[in-house]
Design a protein around this motif. Structure first.
Motif, short mmCIF file in Angstrom:
data_model
loop_
_atom_site.label_atom_id
_atom_site.label_comp_id
_atom_site.label_asym_id
_atom_site.label_seq_id
_atom_site.Cartn_x
_atom_site.Cartn_y
_atom_site.Cartn_z
N GLY A 12 0.87 -1.31 -0.06
CA GLY A 12 0.02 -0.04 0.04
C GLY A 12 0.74 1.27 0.09
N ASP A 13 0.09 2.35 -0.35
CA ASP A 13 0.76 3.69 -0.31
C ASP A 13 1.87 3.69 -1.28
OD1 ASP A 13 -0.93 4.31 1.76
OD2 ASP A 13 0.30 3.20 3.41
N GLU A 14 1.85 3.16 -2.35
CA GLU A 14 2.75 3.19 -3.47
C GLU A 14 2.69 4.56 -4.23
OE1 GLU A 14 0.56 0.60 -3.15
OE2 GLU A 14 1.64 -1.21 -2.74
N ALA A 39 -8.29 3.19 2.98
CA ALA A 39 -7.34 3.67 1.96
C ALA A 39 -7.13 5.21 2.40
CB ALA A 39 -7.94 3.70 0.42
N GLY A 40 -5.94 5.85 1.79
CA GLY A 40 -5.58 7.08 2.04
C GLY A 40 -4.80 7.43 0.82
N HIS A 41 -5.30 8.17 0.02
CA HIS A 41 -4.53 8.62 -1.28
C HIS A 41 -4.34 10.24 -1.24
CE1 HIS A 41 -5.68 4.91 -2.83
NE2 HIS A 41 -7.25 5.05 -2.86
N THR A 42 -3.11 10.35 -1.28
CA THR A 42 -2.61 11.84 -1.27
C THR A 42 -2.29 12.24 -2.60
OG1 THR A 42 -1.73 11.80 1.06
CG2 THR A 42 -0.84 13.55 -0.31
N GLY A 297 1.36 7.44 7.66
CA GLY A 297 -0.26 6.99 7.10
C GLY A 297 -1.13 8.21 6.80
N THR A 298 -1.56 8.34 5.63
CA THR A 298 -2.70 9.56 5.34
C THR A 298 -3.95 9.22 6.32
OG1 THR A 298 -1.80 9.09 3.04
CG2 THR A 298 -3.99 10.55 3.45
N THR A 299 -4.14 7.83 6.36
CA THR A 299 -5.34 7.60 7.30
C THR A 299 -5.30 7.74 8.75
OG1 THR A 299 -6.15 6.32 5.42
CG2 THR A 299 -7.20 5.93 7.43
N PRO A 303 3.57 6.51 11.67
CA PRO A 303 4.80 6.05 11.08
C PRO A 303 4.65 4.79 10.25
CG PRO A 303 5.46 6.29 13.23
CD PRO A 303 3.66 6.11 13.29
N ARG A 304 4.90 4.88 9.13
CA ARG A 304 5.09 3.63 7.98
C ARG A 304 6.31 2.96 8.36
NH1 ARG A 304 3.10 7.03 3.00
NH2 ARG A 304 0.82 6.90 3.51
N ARG A 305 6.26 1.56 8.47
CA ARG A 305 7.63 0.64 8.53
C ARG A 305 8.28 0.86 7.23
NH1 ARG A 305 4.94 -4.80 9.89
NH2 ARG A 305 7.04 -5.62 9.91
MG MG Z 1 -2.26 5.28 0.88
#
Ligand code: MG
Ligand code: GDP
Ligand code: IMO
Length: 428
Positions: A12-14, A39-42, A297-299, A303-305
């Motif tokens: 995710g978050d690609e 989902a979180g799309h920026t 994370g957008t949602t 912090p993302r790993r």
């Molecule tokens: Mg995302």
């Protein structure tokens, strides 16, 4: 022109939102086919930054008809908030179409998501807490509430009461929570009905007709291959099919019409939530990727790993999805590294394996075998032609292409809409 699919190739978050945005001026319909507001799309357009959760990111392009199809789970409160938020910023959302078959996330799904996570203790998934899993569980158990149920009070009440009977036993006796009354749920859901009604259609039929007329449909996946409930790192996954197969079942578009499958892959790897992650870094390089790549994370803001690029995962995604083109995002984030490790295979108990092991236990203790590529220090965010990238950056991309199972047709070099290098046209 047939249907095009965009899917995440990692966890995710690609940067799927950006890839959608890149081709959306060629698209007539953009369809969200799985997941919900997990989902979180920026998407960054000029000076404006948009964070979308439930709505497909193609909604930002004028003239495109956005569709939420049957495979999606909808939290109506979030839907209304997101529509109001975009309207306030001058985005026209009036064309949104919503499937009558999509399932509804209610208050009891959100509650169950949180209490079951807490109950799992150390084994928790790290869900987004948005009620996604319990809503899909009800769908499969055939006790879900669908969009169309909001327009028939009698049926809605019957279904909510039926669903709550067992759930209240669980909430009170097992989880020590208060029982949820059917009335509060029904009243809340009914309060959205009038506003939702004009958006609702048979989206499968709508999309079929559009394709028959030669229109172009883009199916935009939420989450990603390694979070897919069938093909991901189960049980550390989401509860829907985020792979290209989900674009068919989640929309009602026949599989043979999906002939362009665009996989979005970061130039390194990130993951939110628990579960195996062979190339994870817990050192200063992990921090470097998190800070340089703004990996929060957008949602949920978590912090993302972070970790290095994992070629066996890219190959797996290419195979499972039938990726025709990769978009490699965030190459700019690697700028400044002296050398860049890439995982080319795993060591599992002293044995070199090229593919993801079928046993989750093996995958848990797979250690990456790295090849090292020389880095670059030049700022690449302004580059728009492949040959203008520093030689080492070109070599890195070509090396990844050679080991990832499909061609890399575009390369993200910055967060902005236009910060992209195209090698092959994504659409003919
Ligand atoms: Mg995302
Ligand atoms: P999605 O969930 O796949 O849509 O991706 P997210 O929006 O959660 O995360 C991707 C983030 O990376 C967003 O903040 C994008 O603006 C940003 N982004 C996308 N492509 C690039 C890129 O090529 N370079 C940089 N630096 N940022 C990018
Ligand atoms: P986009 O579309 C990254 C992860 C959660 C958790 C697991 C299950 O922005 O790429 P869920 O709430 O879906 O039951 O959580 O899946 N997860 C995501 N991780 N990007 C996402 O979406 C995600 N959606 C869910 O962190 O590990």
């Amino acid at each position: 022109m047939p249907a095009v699919v965009i899917v995440g190739a990692q966890w995710g978050d690609e940067g799927k939102g950006k890839a959608t945005d890149l081709i959306s001026d060629r698209i007539d319909y953009v369809v969200k086919f799985n997941g919900g507001n997990n989902a979180g799309h920026t998407v960054v357009i000029g000076e404006e930054k948009y964070a979308l959760h439930l709505l497909p990111s193609g909604i930002l392009t004028a003239g495109v008809t956005p569709v939420i199809s049957n495979g999606v789970v909808i939290d109506p409160e979030v839907l209304m908030e997101e529509l109001d938020g975009l309207t306030a910023r001058g985005i026209d959302v009036s064309r949104l179409v919503v499937s009558s078959h999509a399932h509804i996330i209610t208050g009891y799904h959100r509650t169950l998501d949180r209490v079951t996570e807490r109950f799992l203790g150390k084994r928790q998934i790290g869900t987004t807490g948005r009620g996604i899993g319990p809503t899909y569980a009800d769908k499969i158990n055939r006790v879900g509430i669908r969009v169309q149920d909001l327009f028939d009070e009698g049926i809605l009440r019957q279904k909510v009461e039926g669903a709550l009977e067992a759930k209240n036993h669980l909430l009170v006796k097992i989880y020590n929570r208060r029982a949820i009354g059917a009335d509060e749920i029904v009243d809340e859901l009914l309060s959205y009905a009038d506003r939702l009604r004009p958006m609702v259609q048979d989206t499968g039929l709508l999309l079929h007709r559009a394709l028959e007329e030669g229109k172009t449909v883009l199916c935009e996946g939420g989450q990603a291959t390694m979070l897919d409930v069938d093909h991901g790192t189960y049980p550390f996954v989401t509860s829907s099919n985020a792979t290209s197969g989900g674009a068919s079942t989640g929309t009602g578009i026949a599989p043979w019409r999906l002939d362009k499958i665009i996989g979005i892959v970061k130039a390194y790897t990130t993951r939110v939530g628990a579960g195996p992650f062979p190339t994870e870094l817990e050192d200063e390089f992990g921090e470097f990727l998190r800070n340089n790549g703004h990996e929060f994370g957008t949602t949920t803001g978590r912090p993302r790993r972070t970790g290095w690029y994992d070629a066996p995962i890219a190959r797996y995604s290419a195979r499972i999805n039938g990726v025709t083109d990769f978009v490699l995002t965030k190459l700019d984030v690697l700028t400044g590294l002296e050398k860049i490790p890439v995982c080319v295979a795993y060591d599992v108990d002293g044995q070199r394996v090229e593919d993801i092991p079928w046993s989750q236990s093996d995958f848990h203790h797979a250690t990456p075998i790295y090849e090292y590529f020389p880095g670059w220090s030049e700022d690449i965010t302004g580059v728009r032609r492949f040959e203008d990238l520093p030689q080492n950056a070109q070599d890195y991309v070509i090396a990844l292409e050679g080991m990832s199972g499909s061609r890399i047709s575009a390369i993200g070099v910055g967060p902005g809409r236009d910060a992209i290098v195209t090698r092959h046209a994504l659409l003919d």
